[in-house]
Design a protein around this motif. Structure first.
Motif, PDB file in Angstrom:
ATOM      1  N   ALA A   1      86.594   7.865 -16.499  1.00 22.30           N
ATOM      2  CA  ALA A   1      86.020   9.021 -17.188  1.00 22.30           C
ATOM      3  C   ALA A   1      86.424  10.303 -16.482  1.00 22.30           C
TER       4      ALA A   1
ATOM      5  N   CYS B   1      82.223  16.307 -19.549  1.00 21.60           N
ATOM      6  CA  CYS B   1      81.912  15.632 -20.805  1.00 21.60           C
ATOM      7  C   CYS B   1      81.185  16.620 -21.713  1.00 21.60           C
TER       8      CYS B   1
ATOM      9  N   TRP C   1      79.493  17.052 -25.856  1.00 22.24           N
ATOM     10  CA  TRP C   1      79.040  16.201 -26.951  1.00 22.24           C
ATOM     11  C   TRP C   1      78.171  16.976 -27.945  1.00 22.24           C
TER      12      TRP C   1
ATOM     13  N   GLU D   1      78.416   6.610 -15.884  1.00 24.48           N
ATOM     14  CA  GLU D   1      79.159   5.471 -16.414  1.00 24.48           C
ATOM     15  C   GLU D   1      79.208   4.398 -15.337  1.00 24.48           C
TER      16      GLU D   1
ATOM     17  N   THR E   1      75.284   4.768 -23.229  1.00 25.93           N
ATOM     18  CA  THR E   1      76.522   5.375 -23.704  1.00 25.93           C
ATOM     19  C   THR E   1      77.663   4.367 -23.584  1.00 25.93           C
TER      20      THR E   1
ATOM     21  N   ARG F   1      82.109   4.518 -23.592  1.00 27.38           N
ATOM     22  CA  ARG F   1      83.323   5.333 -23.659  1.00 27.38           C
ATOM     23  C   ARG F   1      84.523   4.468 -24.011  1.00 27.38           C
TER      24      ARG F   1
ATOM     25  N   VAL G   1      83.379   9.376 -26.290  1.00 29.34           N
ATOM     26  CA  VAL G   1      82.103   8.903 -25.763  1.00 29.34           C
ATOM     27  C   VAL G   1      81.084   8.844 -26.897  1.00 29.34           C
TER      28      VAL G   1
ATOM     29  N   SER H   1      85.239  12.899 -23.027  1.00 32.08           N
ATOM     30  CA  SER H   1      85.346  13.093 -21.594  1.00 32.08           C
ATOM     31  C   SER H   1      86.754  13.602 -21.261  1.00 32.08           C
TER      32      SER H   1
END
Length: 318
Positions: free
Chosen positions: A53, A57, A59, A210, A271, A273, A278, A317
């Motif tokens: 990652a 990030c 979103w 993550e 979550t 990815r 993601v 990401s």
């Protein structure tokens, strides 16, 4: 002997020249190799299929489904609002007013507005801060339940839920039109308007990590800002705020003053990815707390139930 010394000197000189030439050639090749490596370095590409990652990030987070705001019992809500806002009314006046509103059809105006909580959308961003854990923030405009500090018809201070303020305004509309038209209910039965909920900026702190194979966890905690400004504009539109009350009344049923307790929000979820994409799914709750909440409810304010809902996240990401 002289010939031997000359031969040795010639041989030594030949070795020195050979070593010097080899060193110069090696140095030239090394310089050219370094120049070639720096000049032909491959640019960094975005790996969409694998890899770790990224540091950042971003979103979009939005609610799934639609929530019903309150139970389908208009008469009961009107009665509770009138009881809290009009302590000077007798039981006969309270029940008579509520029954007349119901039988005249005036309270049907409630059935077409404000039944459901609209879905909210939030945008967020986070950055890795420690051992793969990312911290960030997400914010969005959202409908907000709240406890409101109000002034009753007799001038005393009380606390009510925003829904009670809305129903109290419906009582003021009915009383105003009933006085204006001398009880001729058909003339004003469809004139009622029912103000929607107040909206504020919901700001949440987000922590996520993550773990392995693209799987991770996320959690958030936040509050709602800007409700007092929204409350002022909504209060001015209420019948009491416009001064539309009969002369026989002491004052509006409930006049909003300020927000006594704004809602908080919390969520926890997972979550996943895939390359740079993601996704996430969280369980969230919007709730209104406060040390005086039990006292407010005991004094007549409606208890505000938490709004529980699922959230979906889509981001990337990098």
């Amino acid at each position: 002997m002289k010939r031997l010394r000359a031969s040795v000197r010639a041989t030594a000189l030949a070795w020195v020249l050979a070593l010097t030439a080899a060193s110069s050639l090696h140095a030239q090749q090394l310089d050219e190799s370094l120049m070639d490596n720096t000049g032909d370095a491959a640019p960094r590409n975005w790996n969409w299929t694998s890899g770790e990652a990224g540091t950042w990030c971003v979103w979009i987070d939005f609610d799934l489904g639609t929530l019903e705001q309150f139970e389908d019992n208009t008469e009961n809500h009107i009665l509770r609002a009138a009881t809290l806002g009009h302590p000077e009314w007798s039981n006969n006046t309270l029940t008579g007013t509520v029954n007349q509103m119901s039988s005249s059809g005036f309270s049907n105006a409630v059935g077409w507005q404000g039944w459901y909580v609209p879905n909210a959308i939030r945008i967020g961003a986070s950055r890795k801060v420690w051992k793969g854990i990312s911290a960030g923030i997400q914010v969005g405009r959202a409908w907000s339940p709240a406890y409101i500090e109000c002034t009753r018809a007799d001038g005393e201070t009380t606390v009510a839920s925003w829904n009670q303020v809305r129903f109290a305004d419906l009582v003021d509309q009915y009383v105003y039109y009933d006085d204006l038209y001398n009880g001729n209910s058909w003339q004003f039965s469809n004139n009622g308007t029912f103000t929607e909920g107040i909206a504020g900026w919901r700001m949440e702190l987000v922590v996520q990590q993550e773990l392995a194979h693209g799987l991770g966890w996320t959690a958030s905690l936040g509050t709602t800002l800007g409700l007092n400004g929204e409350l002022e504009s909504r209060s001015a539109a209420l019948f009491g705020g416009q001064g539309l009350t009969p002369n026989s009344e002491l004052g509006p049923t409930l006049t909003p003053v300020s927000v006594a307790a704004a809602p908080h929000a919390a969520s926890v979820g997972a979550t996943y990815r895939i390359g740079a994409i993601v996704t996430g799914l969280s369980w969230s709750s919007v709730f209104v707390g406060g040390g005086d909440k039990n006292d407010w409810v005991a004094a007549g304010a409606d208890a505000i139930a938490p709004l529980n809902q699922m959230r979906l996240r889509l981001g990337m990401s990098f």
